[in-house]
Design a protein around this motif. Structure first.
Motif, short mmCIF file in Angstrom:
data_model
loop_
_atom_site.label_atom_id
_atom_site.label_comp_id
_atom_site.label_asym_id
_atom_site.label_seq_id
_atom_site.Cartn_x
_atom_site.Cartn_y
_atom_site.Cartn_z
N VAL A 1 1.06 -1.22 0.15
CA VAL A 1 0.26 0.25 -0.04
C VAL A 1 0.89 1.23 -0.05
CG1 VAL A 1 -1.76 1.42 1.34
CG2 VAL A 1 -1.93 -1.24 1.21
N ASP A 2 1.98 1.20 0.82
CA ASP A 2 2.82 2.37 0.96
C ASP A 2 3.55 2.59 -0.40
OD1 ASP A 2 4.58 4.04 3.28
OD2 ASP A 2 5.61 3.55 1.37
N ALA A 3 4.11 1.67 -0.95
CA ALA A 3 4.71 1.76 -2.19
C ALA A 3 3.82 2.41 -3.51
CB ALA A 3 5.24 0.29 -2.89
N ALA A 4 2.43 1.78 -3.34
CA ALA A 4 1.43 2.05 -4.54
C ALA A 4 1.20 3.67 -4.00
CB ALA A 4 0.19 1.21 -4.44
N ALA A 5 0.85 3.81 -3.17
CA ALA A 5 0.20 5.39 -2.76
C ALA A 5 1.67 6.31 -3.08
CB ALA A 5 0.11 5.38 -1.05
N LYS A 6 2.77 5.93 -2.63
CA LYS A 6 3.87 7.00 -3.03
C LYS A 6 4.26 7.23 -4.44
CE LYS A 6 9.03 7.15 -1.95
NZ LYS A 6 10.11 6.56 -1.13
N ALA A 7 4.00 5.97 -5.38
CA ALA A 7 4.00 6.20 -6.57
C ALA A 7 2.74 6.80 -7.31
CB ALA A 7 4.20 4.86 -7.44
N ASP A 8 1.73 7.05 -6.45
CA ASP A 8 0.48 7.93 -6.95
C ASP A 8 -0.36 6.91 -8.09
OD1 ASP A 8 -1.37 9.70 -6.73
OD2 ASP A 8 -0.76 10.81 -8.15
N PHE A 9 -0.23 5.51 -7.95
CA PHE A 9 -0.91 4.71 -8.57
C PHE A 9 -2.57 5.00 -8.14
CE2 PHE A 9 2.48 2.11 -9.22
CZ PHE A 9 2.53 1.45 -10.36
N VAL A 10 -3.45 4.91 -8.99
CA VAL A 10 -4.96 4.40 -8.64
C VAL A 10 -5.07 3.04 -7.93
CG1 VAL A 10 -7.39 4.31 -9.74
CG2 VAL A 10 -6.03 5.63 -10.57
N ILE A 11 -5.55 2.84 -6.80
CA ILE A 11 -5.36 1.69 -6.01
C ILE A 11 -6.84 1.17 -5.98
CG2 ILE A 11 -4.58 0.84 -3.82
CD1 ILE A 11 -2.92 3.03 -3.25
N CYS A 12 -6.84 -0.10 -6.22
CA CYS A 12 -8.03 -0.82 -6.01
C CYS A 12 -8.15 -1.92 -5.08
CB CYS A 12 -8.56 -1.62 -7.41
SG CYS A 12 -8.46 -0.60 -8.83
N LEU A 13 -8.62 -1.42 -4.01
CA LEU A 13 -8.69 -2.29 -2.80
C LEU A 13 -9.69 -3.39 -2.68
CD1 LEU A 13 -8.16 0.60 -0.14
CD2 LEU A 13 -6.35 -0.75 -0.96
N TYR A 14 -9.25 -4.87 -2.78
CA TYR A 14 -10.12 -5.82 -2.67
C TYR A 14 -10.11 -6.29 -1.22
CZ TYR A 14 -10.48 -6.64 -7.84
OH TYR A 14 -10.63 -6.87 -9.36
N ASN A 15 -11.17 -6.95 -0.95
CA ASN A 15 -11.38 -7.36 0.29
C ASN A 15 -11.32 -6.35 1.35
OD1 ASN A 15 -11.69 -10.24 -0.54
ND2 ASN A 15 -9.60 -10.19 -1.02
N PRO A 16 -11.80 -5.15 1.48
CA PRO A 16 -11.30 -4.12 2.41
C PRO A 16 -11.59 -4.07 3.69
CG PRO A 16 -13.18 -3.28 0.96
CD PRO A 16 -12.95 -4.79 0.45
N ARG A 17 -12.80 -4.66 4.22
CA ARG A 17 -13.17 -4.67 5.38
C ARG A 17 -13.93 -5.78 5.66
NH1 ARG A 17 -17.13 -1.94 8.80
NH2 ARG A 17 -16.29 -1.04 10.74
N SER A 18 -13.91 -6.51 7.02
CA SER A 18 -14.71 -7.38 7.44
C SER A 18 -14.90 -7.44 8.91
CB SER A 18 -14.36 -8.93 7.07
OG SER A 18 -13.17 -9.36 7.67
N LYS A 19 -15.98 -8.39 9.49
CA LYS A 19 -15.92 -8.30 10.89
C LYS A 19 -14.81 -8.71 11.65
CE LYS A 19 -20.96 -8.84 10.86
NZ LYS A 19 -22.13 -9.98 11.15
N GLY A 20 -13.81 -9.67 10.95
CA GLY A 20 -12.93 -10.16 11.69
C GLY A 20 -11.62 -9.31 11.46
N ARG A 21 -11.65 -8.41 10.81
CA ARG A 21 -10.66 -7.32 10.55
C ARG A 21 -11.22 -5.70 10.00
NH1 ARG A 21 -10.09 -7.57 5.07
NH2 ARG A 21 -10.87 -9.58 3.99
N PRO A 22 -11.73 -5.49 11.27
CA PRO A 22 -12.59 -3.95 10.78
C PRO A 22 -11.52 -2.82 10.74
CG PRO A 22 -12.63 -4.62 13.09
CD PRO A 22 -11.98 -5.87 12.62
N HIS A 23 -10.34 -2.93 11.00
CA HIS A 23 -9.39 -1.73 11.14
C HIS A 23 -8.41 -1.90 9.76
CE1 HIS A 23 -11.22 -1.24 14.99
NE2 HIS A 23 -10.70 -2.27 15.45
N ASN A 24 -8.29 -3.06 9.05
CA ASN A 24 -7.23 -2.94 7.98
C ASN A 24 -7.63 -1.74 7.11
OD1 ASN A 24 -6.67 -5.23 9.30
ND2 ASN A 24 -6.61 -6.44 7.46
#
Length: 241
Positions: free
Chosen positions: A146-169
């Motif tokens: 995520v850090d590398a993609a954001a630093k390079a200013d890619f458009v970022i498609c986030l899959y599996n972004p949030r679930s009950k088991g990992r609400p803070h990712n």
């Protein structure tokens, strides 16, 4: 022949013609029960083999056994089978058996493409896919990506972004992205893409409501040139420094 078929996001209208043809002709379909429920009208008269959540190995093994017996079989994934789908696992397992079986990967429309079409044209410049699920990939590795993609200013498609088991990712990922992108960066949300209760929404990193996000959601974070026009999310083909 063992076919590994991507069903697309959820609507039969978004399946490729090749996927439809394969599903129609093979006598046996193997799949996660939720995916089986997406195509009930295509399965009449077929042998159906299902497993529940996290039954990927069992499904793959069963499909390989059927193909090894000389029968045609299709194992199905949502989206594209080669993007966070079943293709990698099936090919890996098939390569380890003594008997050669023919395998064909049938592509499908992945969630980012379905969501992008509904949202406008957010993927017109360089973009990447990152899954925020840490079931198969360590969270520290995901954060580095995520850090590398954001630093390079890619458009970022986030899959599996949030679930009950990992609400803070998702929040952690957005905080990393904010090291390099403005909080006014345009974000597109596609939920239940291609299904009857599909939702599209355009917002910003600052105004994104995490409680609206779940495992059937794709989050598309724009680059610094992404903008909104006439209710559509647009990333220009060129890039302005």
């Amino acid at each position: 022949m063992l076919y590994i078929v991507g069903l697309g996001p959820g609507s039969k209208d978004m399946m490729t013609q090749e996927a439809l043809d394969v599903i129609k002709k093979v006598p046996t379909i193997v799949g996660y029960i939720t995916y089986i429920h997406l195509i009930p009208d295509l399965l009449e008269g077929k042998e159906i083999v299902t497993t529940g959540m996290r039954g990927e190995v069992e499904r793959s093994q069963k499909a390989i056994e059927i193909a090894a017996s000389g029968k045609d079989v299709a194992i199905i994934s949502s989206g594209d089978a080669g993007i966070y789908g079943m293709a990698g696992l099936v090919l890996e397992m098939a390569s380890k058996i003594d008997q050669h079986i023919d395998v064909r990967v049938v592509p499908g429309v992945t969630a980012s493409i379905g969501a992008a079409a509904a949202l406008g044209a957010p993927l017109m410049n360089d973009f990447c896919h990152i899954s925020l699920s840490d079931l198969m990939t360590p969270w520290d590795v995901i954060k580095q990506r995520v850090d590398a993609a954001a630093k390079a200013d890619f458009v970022i498609c986030l899959y599996n972004p949030r679930s009950k088991g990992r609400p803070h990712n998702l929040r952690e990922a957005l905080d990393i992205i904010l090291k390099y992108k403005s909080d006014q960066t345009v974000v597109g949300i596609g939920k239940n893409v291609g299904r009857s209760h599909e939702i599209e929404k355009i917002t910003t990193i600052k105004d994104l409501d995490e409680t609206e996000i779940n495992m059937t959601t794709i989050v598309i974070v724009g680059n610094k040139n992404t903008y909104v026009a006439d209710g559509r999310m647009i990333t220009p083909r060129g890039y302005t420094l």
